[in-house]
Design a protein around this motif. Sequence first.
Motif, PDB file in Angstrom:
ATOM      1  N   TYR A  82       0.870  -1.178   0.000  1.00  0.00           N
ATOM      2  CA  TYR A  82       0.000   0.000   0.000  1.00  0.00           C
ATOM      3  C   TYR A  82       0.905   1.226   0.000  1.00  0.00           C
ATOM      4  O   TYR A  82       1.628   1.453   0.965  1.00  0.00           O
ATOM      5  N   LEU A  83       0.849   2.010  -1.049  1.00  0.00           N
ATOM      6  CA  LEU A  83       1.804   3.103  -1.207  1.00  0.00           C
ATOM      7  C   LEU A  83       1.206   4.477  -0.976  1.00  0.00           C
ATOM      8  O   LEU A  83       1.855   5.354  -0.420  1.00  0.00           O
ATOM      9  N   MET A 112      -2.648  -0.572  -8.837  1.00  0.00           N
ATOM     10  CA  MET A 112      -3.707   0.411  -8.670  1.00  0.00           C
ATOM     11  C   MET A 112      -3.062   1.780  -8.828  1.00  0.00           C
ATOM     12  O   MET A 112      -2.112   2.111  -8.114  1.00  0.00           O
ATOM     13  N   LEU A 113      -3.584   2.534  -9.776  1.00  0.00           N
ATOM     14  CA  LEU A 113      -3.036   3.839 -10.124  1.00  0.00           C
ATOM     15  C   LEU A 113      -4.126   4.894 -10.029  1.00  0.00           C
ATOM     16  O   LEU A 113      -5.314   4.577 -10.013  1.00  0.00           O
ATOM     17  N   ASP A 114      -3.710   6.146 -10.031  1.00  0.00           N
ATOM     18  CA  ASP A 114      -4.702   7.213 -10.117  1.00  0.00           C
ATOM     19  C   ASP A 114      -5.306   7.206 -11.524  1.00  0.00           C
ATOM     20  O   ASP A 114      -4.869   6.456 -12.405  1.00  0.00           O
ATOM     21  N   HIS A 121      -0.651   3.619  -6.481  1.00  0.00           N
ATOM     22  CA  HIS A 121      -1.245   3.549  -5.142  1.00  0.00           C
ATOM     23  C   HIS A 121      -0.951   2.224  -4.449  1.00  0.00           C
ATOM     24  O   HIS A 121      -0.786   2.185  -3.236  1.00  0.00           O
ATOM     25  N   ALA A 122      -0.928   1.130  -5.226  1.00  0.00           N
ATOM     26  CA  ALA A 122      -0.689  -0.184  -4.636  1.00  0.00           C
ATOM     27  C   ALA A 122      -0.182  -1.136  -5.717  1.00  0.00           C
ATOM     28  O   ALA A 122      -0.502  -0.980  -6.896  1.00  0.00           O
ATOM     29  N   LEU A 123       0.604  -2.103  -5.259  1.00  0.00           N
ATOM     30  CA  LEU A 123       1.068  -3.188  -6.121  1.00  0.00           C
ATOM     31  C   LEU A 123       0.635  -4.494  -5.478  1.00  0.00           C
ATOM     32  O   LEU A 123       0.729  -4.652  -4.258  1.00  0.00           O
TER      33      LEU A 123
END
Length: 182
Positions: A82-83, A112-114, A121-123
């Motif tokens: 979670y980034l 998960m990207l904007d 946002h997450a890998l």
Amino acid sequence: MSASPVFSLTSLKKDFEPLSTSHMLVRFQDCDPFGHLNNIRYLDYFLNARDNQVTHDYGVSLYDFIQKEKKGWVILKNEIAYLRAVACGSEVTVRTATVYFSDYEAIVEGRMLDKEQQNLHALFWMRLAFFDTTTGRRIKHDPEIQTFFEAVRLKEFEAQDTTFDQRLQDLQQYYRAKKRQS
């Protein structure tokens, strides 16, 4: 039973790309009291996006395949980083791809990207095993499925030679550089 013809290269869309894309809206019921996507709900977003992408891009219903062939994939292990927090009401882009397969297993990567695909946002990595649903035993992928996986596998890196943390670092550098160029 032999592999279902649904795992056929002819079922792919003509403009097929290994890294499939879905756009999703972060729903209120999926958020924590801080107004951010709840950590556990990321998995649902990744799995729902992947299921939609396999149906749309590959022309395959995983549910129908499992029911007909009496074999399918079960999750062995998930890894997620979670980034960046994702706010309620945000539009996100979820991109997934098969990044590795062997006789018995496969790994699916999710990002998960904007909305603009500038910020990661997450890998997510999901390791799957192929099972016979009637015996509950792990089995080999059929040759047709292996051929299909080779055609759809994301080939920008070799997952069997890369750890999740290495991949995370590489993608963070990639998206930072991409953001600087825009």
